[in-house]
Design a protein around this motif. Structure first.
Motif, PDB file in Angstrom:
ATOM      1  N   ASN A   4       0.853  -1.183   0.000  1.00 51.27           N
ATOM      2  CA  ASN A   4       0.000   0.000   0.000  1.00 51.27           C
ATOM      3  C   ASN A   4       0.883   1.224   0.000  1.00 51.27           C
ATOM      4  O   ASN A   4       2.105   1.156   0.140  1.00 51.27           O
ATOM      5  CB  ASN A   4      -0.892   0.004   1.239  1.00 51.27           C
ATOM      6  CG  ASN A   4      -1.921  -1.103   1.187  1.00 51.27           C
ATOM      7  OD1 ASN A   4      -2.413  -1.435   0.121  1.00 51.27           O
ATOM      8  ND2 ASN A   4      -2.226  -1.672   2.332  1.00 51.27           N
ATOM      9  N   ALA A   5       0.272   2.387  -0.136  1.00 53.64           N
ATOM     10  CA  ALA A   5       1.039   3.634  -0.140  1.00 53.64           C
ATOM     11  C   ALA A   5       1.784   3.799   1.174  1.00 53.64           C
ATOM     12  O   ALA A   5       1.407   3.269   2.214  1.00 53.64           O
ATOM     13  CB  ALA A   5       0.104   4.817  -0.367  1.00 53.64           C
ATOM     14  N   VAL A   6       2.864   4.557   1.131  1.00 52.60           N
ATOM     15  CA  VAL A   6       3.722   4.755   2.290  1.00 52.60           C
ATOM     16  C   VAL A   6       2.974   5.431   3.425  1.00 52.60           C
ATOM     17  O   VAL A   6       2.057   6.220   3.213  1.00 52.60           O
ATOM     18  CB  VAL A   6       4.949   5.598   1.869  1.00 52.60           C
ATOM     19  CG1 VAL A   6       4.548   7.007   1.539  1.00 52.60           C
ATOM     20  CG2 VAL A   6       6.044   5.564   2.910  1.00 52.60           C
ATOM     21  N   PRO A 130      -3.473   8.807 -14.271  1.00 54.44           N
ATOM     22  CA  PRO A 130      -3.018   9.860 -13.349  1.00 54.44           C
ATOM     23  C   PRO A 130      -3.922  10.163 -12.168  1.00 54.44           C
ATOM     24  O   PRO A 130      -3.406  10.348 -11.047  1.00 54.44           O
ATOM     25  CB  PRO A 130      -2.848  11.069 -14.273  1.00 54.44           C
ATOM     26  CG  PRO A 130      -2.441  10.456 -15.577  1.00 54.44           C
ATOM     27  CD  PRO A 130      -3.258   9.197 -15.688  1.00 54.44           C
ATOM     28  N   PRO A 131      -5.261  10.221 -12.311  1.00 54.88           N
ATOM     29  CA  PRO A 131      -6.083  10.540 -11.131  1.00 54.88           C
ATOM     30  C   PRO A 131      -5.989   9.514 -10.008  1.00 54.88           C
ATOM     31  O   PRO A 131      -6.333   9.813  -8.860  1.00 54.88           O
ATOM     32  CB  PRO A 131      -7.509  10.587 -11.709  1.00 54.88           C
ATOM     33  CG  PRO A 131      -7.325  10.928 -13.150  1.00 54.88           C
ATOM     34  CD  PRO A 131      -6.076  10.203 -13.549  1.00 54.88           C
ATOM     35  N   MET A 132      -5.518   8.291 -10.306  1.00 54.77           N
ATOM     36  CA  MET A 132      -5.390   7.251  -9.284  1.00 54.77           C
ATOM     37  C   MET A 132      -4.121   7.391  -8.466  1.00 54.77           C
ATOM     38  O   MET A 132      -4.018   6.840  -7.361  1.00 54.77           O
ATOM     39  CB  MET A 132      -5.414   5.867  -9.943  1.00 54.77           C
ATOM     40  CG  MET A 132      -6.700   5.545 -10.683  1.00 54.77           C
ATOM     41  SD  MET A 132      -6.561   4.041 -11.706  1.00 54.77           S
ATOM     42  CE  MET A 132      -6.397   2.777 -10.435  1.00 54.77           C
ATOM     43  N   ALA A 137      -6.612   4.252  -1.881  1.00 54.60           N
ATOM     44  CA  ALA A 137      -7.870   3.519  -2.079  1.00 54.60           C
ATOM     45  C   ALA A 137      -8.143   3.225  -3.550  1.00 54.60           C
ATOM     46  O   ALA A 137      -9.082   2.490  -3.873  1.00 54.60           O
ATOM     47  CB  ALA A 137      -9.028   4.317  -1.494  1.00 54.60           C
ATOM     48  N   SER A 138      -7.342   3.771  -4.457  1.00 53.28           N
ATOM     49  CA  SER A 138      -7.617   3.634  -5.887  1.00 53.28           C
ATOM     50  C   SER A 138      -7.242   2.262  -6.444  1.00 53.28           C
ATOM     51  O   SER A 138      -7.717   1.868  -7.505  1.00 53.28           O
ATOM     52  CB  SER A 138      -6.869   4.708  -6.677  1.00 53.28           C
ATOM     53  OG  SER A 138      -5.471   4.439  -6.685  1.00 53.28           O
ATOM     54  N   GLY A 139      -6.362   1.558  -5.750  1.00 51.83           N
ATOM     55  CA  GLY A 139      -5.886   0.275  -6.251  1.00 51.83           C
ATOM     56  C   GLY A 139      -4.726   0.398  -7.220  1.00 51.83           C
ATOM     57  O   GLY A 139      -4.290  -0.597  -7.805  1.00 51.83           O
ATOM     58  N   ALA A 140      -4.196   1.596  -7.396  1.00 51.53           N
ATOM     59  CA  ALA A 140      -3.078   1.792  -8.319  1.00 51.53           C
ATOM     60  C   ALA A 140      -1.836   1.059  -7.824  1.00 51.53           C
ATOM     61  O   ALA A 140      -1.551   1.023  -6.633  1.00 51.53           O
ATOM     62  CB  ALA A 140      -2.773   3.286  -8.449  1.00 51.53           C
ATOM     63  N   GLY A 163       1.103   1.346  -5.241  1.00 52.75           N
ATOM     64  CA  GLY A 163       1.658   0.144  -4.649  1.00 52.75           C
ATOM     65  C   GLY A 163       2.828  -0.415  -5.436  1.00 52.75           C
ATOM     66  O   GLY A 163       2.969  -0.166  -6.640  1.00 52.75           O
ATOM     67  N   VAL A 164       3.664  -1.195  -4.770  1.00 55.38           N
ATOM     68  CA  VAL A 164       4.863  -1.776  -5.373  1.00 55.38           C
ATOM     69  C   VAL A 164       4.659  -3.276  -5.568  1.00 55.38           C
ATOM     70  O   VAL A 164       4.365  -3.996  -4.616  1.00 55.38           O
ATOM     71  CB  VAL A 164       6.096  -1.537  -4.483  1.00 55.38           C
ATOM     72  CG1 VAL A 164       7.320  -2.258  -5.049  1.00 55.38           C
ATOM     73  CG2 VAL A 164       6.368  -0.044  -4.336  1.00 55.38           C
TER      74      VAL A 164
END
Length: 300
Positions: A4-6, A130-132, A137-140, A163-164
């Motif tokens: 998930n994001a940092v 880009p908007p993600m 929460a976007s799942g990017a 995410g990585v």
């Protein structure tokens, strides 16, 4: 595994970003919002002005931007533009993360090119628009391949915008995963386009069909796992629910319906042709997974 994001507790890192197009700008803003110092460069300097107003440092040249930080993110038009931007830069000791869309062969060649110049290299495939970017929460997420050490060291920073998902040391694997998933998406969109074309001009509202179509596609999505299991086991006939012979026998219904509705079958015909070929070669008792190997070019 996708991170998930940092979190807010991650220590900020100084980053260089080459390329401030729509995606590059979204990436830069995510890192700036998380407190990271970001140096940016763009071939057209005016396109970096908005980021300067938001706290980014604008470098006068790509070489100067690369010199500013160890971690260098590249998000440009294509592989040729990556080479042009980095050609005059000293890459010794740099960690290059290439998020430019490319092919597996380009990723492998660019990795070797960067390593010859003293840099570690990871290629990336962004699975987002880009908007993600920057929205946990976007799942990017981004596929990464190449230097596992680079990705692990910078994992928290790379996870800020998306995410990585590290998919292997072969630098071409990120691009391969990227294109594989997008190919599935475009195949689905082709079917969706045909479905909506069939009802155009009829007393059926697209908004009425949409939830039915989405529900059906969701229900059929488990066939992805069925196909994967058959490809790995080599067993294409056990527990077949709907044989290829039976499905191929119904192709005429699809083509006649399209003709009645005044709709071209050009999006469906190539797949129908594969189904027929598989049946004609004696595999009518299989399901659809068997057509996959027909797509492979001989000798590949």
């Amino acid at each position: 595994m996708t991170d998930n994001a940092v979190t807010a507790h991650t220590a900020p890192t100084s980053i260089t970003l080459l390329g401030t197009g729509t995606m590059g700008t979204a990436l830069a803003r995510a890192w700036l919002a998380a407190g990271h110092a970001v140096t940016v460069w763009n071939r057209t300097p005016a396109r970096a002005e908005a980021l300067a107003a938001e706290g980014a440092t604008v470098a006068a040249s790509a070489a100067a931007a690369v010199a500013a930080n160890r971690l260098v993110i590249v998000c440009l038009l294509d592989d040729a533009s990556v080479g042009e931007a980095l050609e005059g830069a000293d890459l010794t000791g740099r960690d290059i993360v290439n998020l430019t869309t490319g092919t597996p062969a380009e990723g492998r060649a660019r990795a070797a090119w960067a390593e010859e110049r003293g840099a570690r290299f990871a290629d990336g495939g962004i699975m987002a628009v880009p908007p993600m970017i920057g929205d946990p929460a976007s799942g990017a997420f981004v596929f990464y391949s190449g230097s596992a050490e680079l990705v692990e060291e910078h994992r928290a920073t790379l996870a800020v915008p998306a995410g990585v998902n590290f998919v292997g040391r072969d630098a071409g694997f990120a691009a391969l995963h990227d294109v594989a998933l997008l190919s599935g998406m475009y195949g689905m969109l082709g079917g969706v386009a045909h479905a909506f074309a069939l009802i155009r001009g009829q007393d059926i509202a697209p908004k009425e069909l949409a939830p039915l179509l989405q529900g059906w596609l969701n229900a059929m999505s488990s066939l992805v796992h069925v196909a994967a299991e058959r490809l790995e086991s080599g067993d294409f006939t056990t527990d077949v629910v709907s044989s290829l012979a039976m499905q191929a026998g119904g192709i005429g219904t699809f083509t006649r319906t399209a003709e009645e509705m005044g709709v071209s079958t050009e999006l469906l015909t190539p797949y129908f042709d594969l189904m027929r070929r598989r049946v004609e070669s004696g595999h009518g008792d299989e399901d659809n997974a068997g057509v996959i190997d027909l797509l492979r070019v001989r000798g590949a």
